[in-house]
Enzyme design. Structure first.
Site, mmCIF file in Angstrom:
data_model
loop_
_atom_site.group_PDB
_atom_site.id
_atom_site.type_symbol
_atom_site.label_atom_id
_atom_site.label_comp_id
_atom_site.label_asym_id
_atom_site.label_seq_id
_atom_site.Cartn_x
_atom_site.Cartn_y
_atom_site.Cartn_z
ATOM 1 N N ARG A 1 12.595 -12.306 1.009
ATOM 2 C CA ARG A 1 13.861 -11.895 1.625
ATOM 3 C C ARG A 1 13.826 -10.464 2.172
ATOM 4 O O ARG A 1 14.861 -9.944 2.587
ATOM 5 C CB ARG A 1 15.006 -12.027 0.605
ATOM 6 C CG ARG A 1 15.265 -13.465 0.176
ATOM 7 C CD ARG A 1 16.373 -13.540 -0.867
ATOM 8 N NE ARG A 1 16.632 -14.913 -1.257
ATOM 9 C CZ ARG A 1 15.944 -15.578 -2.185
ATOM 10 N NH1 ARG A 1 14.941 -14.959 -2.826
ATOM 11 N NH2 ARG A 1 16.238 -16.825 -2.483
ATOM 12 N N HIS B 1 2.477 5.411 1.947
ATOM 13 C CA HIS B 1 2.947 5.952 0.665
ATOM 14 C C HIS B 1 4.469 5.867 0.616
ATOM 15 O O HIS B 1 5.175 6.856 0.413
ATOM 16 C CB HIS B 1 2.467 7.389 0.479
ATOM 17 C CG HIS B 1 0.990 7.489 0.191
ATOM 18 N ND1 HIS B 1 0.483 7.299 -1.073
ATOM 19 C CD2 HIS B 1 -0.065 7.718 0.999
ATOM 20 C CE1 HIS B 1 -0.843 7.429 -1.030
ATOM 21 N NE2 HIS B 1 -1.197 7.675 0.223
ATOM 22 N N HIS C 1 -3.722 3.042 5.561
ATOM 23 C CA HIS C 1 -4.336 2.082 4.632
ATOM 24 C C HIS C 1 -3.393 0.922 4.291
ATOM 25 O O HIS C 1 -2.764 0.868 3.251
ATOM 26 C CB HIS C 1 -4.909 2.747 3.373
ATOM 27 C CG HIS C 1 -4.092 3.785 2.692
ATOM 28 N ND1 HIS C 1 -2.776 3.603 2.303
ATOM 29 C CD2 HIS C 1 -4.443 5.045 2.286
ATOM 30 C CE1 HIS C 1 -2.357 4.684 1.689
ATOM 31 N NE2 HIS C 1 -3.333 5.570 1.677
ATOM 32 N N ASN D 1 -1.918 -0.826 0.867
ATOM 33 C CA ASN D 1 -1.983 0.077 -0.282
ATOM 34 C C ASN D 1 -0.859 1.097 -0.275
ATOM 35 O O ASN D 1 -0.557 1.698 0.760
ATOM 36 C CB ASN D 1 -3.343 0.790 -0.307
ATOM 37 C CG ASN D 1 -4.491 -0.182 -0.433
ATOM 38 O OD1 ASN D 1 -5.285 -0.338 0.489
ATOM 39 N ND2 ASN D 1 -4.585 -0.859 -1.560
ATOM 40 N N ASP E 1 -11.109 6.412 3.962
ATOM 41 C CA ASP E 1 -10.422 7.148 2.894
ATOM 42 C C ASP E 1 -11.466 7.761 1.966
ATOM 43 O O ASP E 1 -11.270 7.858 0.755
ATOM 44 C CB ASP E 1 -9.468 6.235 2.132
ATOM 45 C CG ASP E 1 -8.410 6.999 1.326
ATOM 46 O OD1 ASP E 1 -8.209 8.206 1.600
ATOM 47 O OD2 ASP E 1 -7.798 6.405 0.420
ATOM 48 N N GLU F 1 -2.111 13.804 5.268
ATOM 49 C CA GLU F 1 -1.613 12.631 4.547
ATOM 50 C C GLU F 1 -0.655 13.136 3.471
ATOM 51 O O GLU F 1 -1.035 13.436 2.360
ATOM 52 C CB GLU F 1 -2.771 11.845 3.933
ATOM 53 C CG GLU F 1 -2.339 10.506 3.355
ATOM 54 C CD GLU F 1 -3.454 9.768 2.662
ATOM 55 O OE1 GLU F 1 -3.150 8.775 1.974
ATOM 56 O OE2 GLU F 1 -4.628 10.167 2.802
ATOM 57 N N GLY G 1 -13.483 -3.685 -0.663
ATOM 58 C CA GLY G 1 -13.449 -4.686 -1.707
ATOM 59 C C GLY G 1 -12.667 -4.278 -2.933
ATOM 60 O O GLY G 1 -12.495 -5.085 -3.851
ATOM 61 N N HIS H 1 -1.875 10.964 -5.124
ATOM 62 C CA HIS H 1 -1.283 12.243 -4.725
ATOM 63 C C HIS H 1 -0.525 12.872 -5.894
ATOM 64 O O HIS H 1 -0.022 12.167 -6.777
ATOM 65 C CB HIS H 1 -0.334 12.050 -3.538
ATOM 66 C CG HIS H 1 -1.029 11.680 -2.260
ATOM 67 N ND1 HIS H 1 -0.921 12.425 -1.105
ATOM 68 C CD2 HIS H 1 -1.847 10.646 -1.946
ATOM 69 C CE1 HIS H 1 -1.637 11.858 -0.153
ATOM 70 N NE2 HIS H 1 -2.205 10.773 -0.637
ATOM 71 N N HIS I 1 -9.719 -1.810 -2.489
ATOM 72 C CA HIS I 1 -8.360 -1.562 -2.004
ATOM 73 C C HIS I 1 -7.686 -2.831 -1.498
ATOM 74 O O HIS I 1 -6.472 -2.977 -1.635
ATOM 75 C CB HIS I 1 -8.373 -0.514 -0.883
ATOM 76 C CG HIS I 1 -8.557 0.886 -1.365
ATOM 77 N ND1 HIS I 1 -9.785 1.397 -1.709
ATOM 78 C CD2 HIS I 1 -7.658 1.883 -1.573
ATOM 79 C CE1 HIS I 1 -9.642 2.649 -2.098
ATOM 80 N NE2 HIS I 1 -8.367 2.978 -2.024
#
Length: 378
Positions: free
Chosen positions: A224, A192, A213, A216, A271, A128, A246, A140, A248
């Protein structure tokens, strides 16, 4: 050794059956047939409850008190696998978040050894990062995020790593490079990222097949501009991972994804970090400390830092919060991740791995088998 499992009910990944006998040998399922056809009743183990395929987690950073980034060793993988097996996970992809090249190489070496020595549950490796967008870095380390180079490509080209998954931001990796990764046998996920819809579309056309994920750390849906969230929801061919803890993702937003995605393209992931299956309440992450507050993990710098979720809890959460039938929630935790990975797991059929869970009538986990071996019993 041949063994025959017979439960009151058996969910084969498609539907629930009664009076179904599952014969296993050598870590795989040999046959699935009506119990009346059993020729050797002395080998039968009978259980009350529901026998179902084991759960498969595509995104596991740690467990049992250890984090893969901190100690990328075979011992860590064994500890992670044992911890998550207590929660129904029979297959997992150890996940290394953005780190130095030498740590990535050590992690890859550990996975290679684990696969050769058949460490229970290990399916491959998920990098990841590090080819992400610092604007959407989450927990990160910004200083370690970097462009794709030949050094990383040589690592991703290895053929001894099982299933290879990479999460990248498509605005930092060209479609041509994504094509190259796919040609090396890598399953490319997008995440990400602050990419616009056109950039995401180009990445999918180049061979990206997943989103890490969902919702997130990705560019949002706007009136637009679809952003990555919008493209993930309307891309029928792509799988999306969902962290159903509950924290994320809101439950109504989970339901939106369920309604938008074709059946089979939404899969549960945890995760999970080091504390799952551990009594510890904090652990180090680079120069920071991650602490557990209730069931929420927070970095000392303020952001969410992975989750305290396990796969069985994720199945229960999506079942209860979104009103999904339990068999569909189990598919989201087993069959659909297996299909994303291209494996034969997530089903109870001849030829599939002998990876099972047993649930009681209250849908609580009672037993976990990996490759025909009982790994956990409550």
């Amino acid at each position: 050794m041949v063994q025959i499992l017979l439960a009151e009910q058996c969910f084969d990944g498609t539907q629930i059956h009664r009076n179904l006998a599952v014969t296993c040998d050598g870590g795989r399922i040999v046959s699935v047939e009506n119990a009346t056809k059993i020729k050797n009743p002395d080998c039968v183990q009978k259980f009350t409850g529901l026998l179902a395929p084991g759960l498969i987690d595509v995104q596991v950073n740690g467990g049992g008190g250890v984090l893969f980034n901190n100690t990328p060793t075979v011992s860590t993988l064994k500890q992670m696998g044992a911890a998550h097996a207590r929660f129904g996970t029979t297959g997992f992809v150890p996940t290394l978040i953005t780190d130095r090249l030498e740590v990535m190489q050590r992690a890859a070496d550990a996975v290679s050894v684990a696969l050769r020595s058949k460490v229970p549950g290990v399916l491959g490796i998920h990098f990841e990062g590090p080819h992400l967008n610092t604007a959407k870095k989450g927990t990160h380390e910004a200083r370690l995020i970097r462009s794709l180079t030949n050094a990383e490509l040589m690592l991703y080209a290895r053929k001894d790593l099982g299933t290879k998954v990479i999460t990248l931001a498509p605005e930092t990796v060209s479609p041509q490079a994504i094509q190259q990764l796919v040609s090396l046998g890598v399953k490319v996920c997008l995440g990400h990222s602050n990419a616009n819809g056109a950039t995401v579309s180009a990445a999918i056309a180049a061979g990206a097949t997943g989103f890490t994920h969902l919702y997130n750390t990705m560019s949002p849906l706007q009136s637009r501009e679809p952003g990555m969230v919008g493209m993930a929801l309307i891309s029928d061919s792509a799988w999306c991972g969902l962290i159903a803890d509950g924290h994320h993702v809101n439950s109504e937003v989970m339901e939106l994804a369920i309604r938008a995605k074709p059946q089979g393209k939404l899969m549960l992931v945890t995760d999970a970090m080091a504390l799952v299956g551990s009594e510890d309440t904090q652990f180090p992450l680079f120069e920071r400390t991650v602490s557990l507050h209730g069931d929420r993990l927070t970095s000392s710098t303020g952001e969410l830092a992975g989750s305290q979720l396990n796969m069985m809890a994720a199945v229960h959460n999506i079942h209860q919060w979104c009103g999904l039938e339990i068999i569909e929630a189990l598919r989201m935790g087993g069959l659909y991740p297996a299909q994303f990975l291209g494996s034969s797991g997530g089903r109870i059929v001849a030829g599939a791995p002998a990876d099972f869970i047993l649930l009681n009538n209250a849908l609580q986990l009672k037993k976990t088998w990996i490759a025909g071996q009982e790994i956990f019993s409550r």
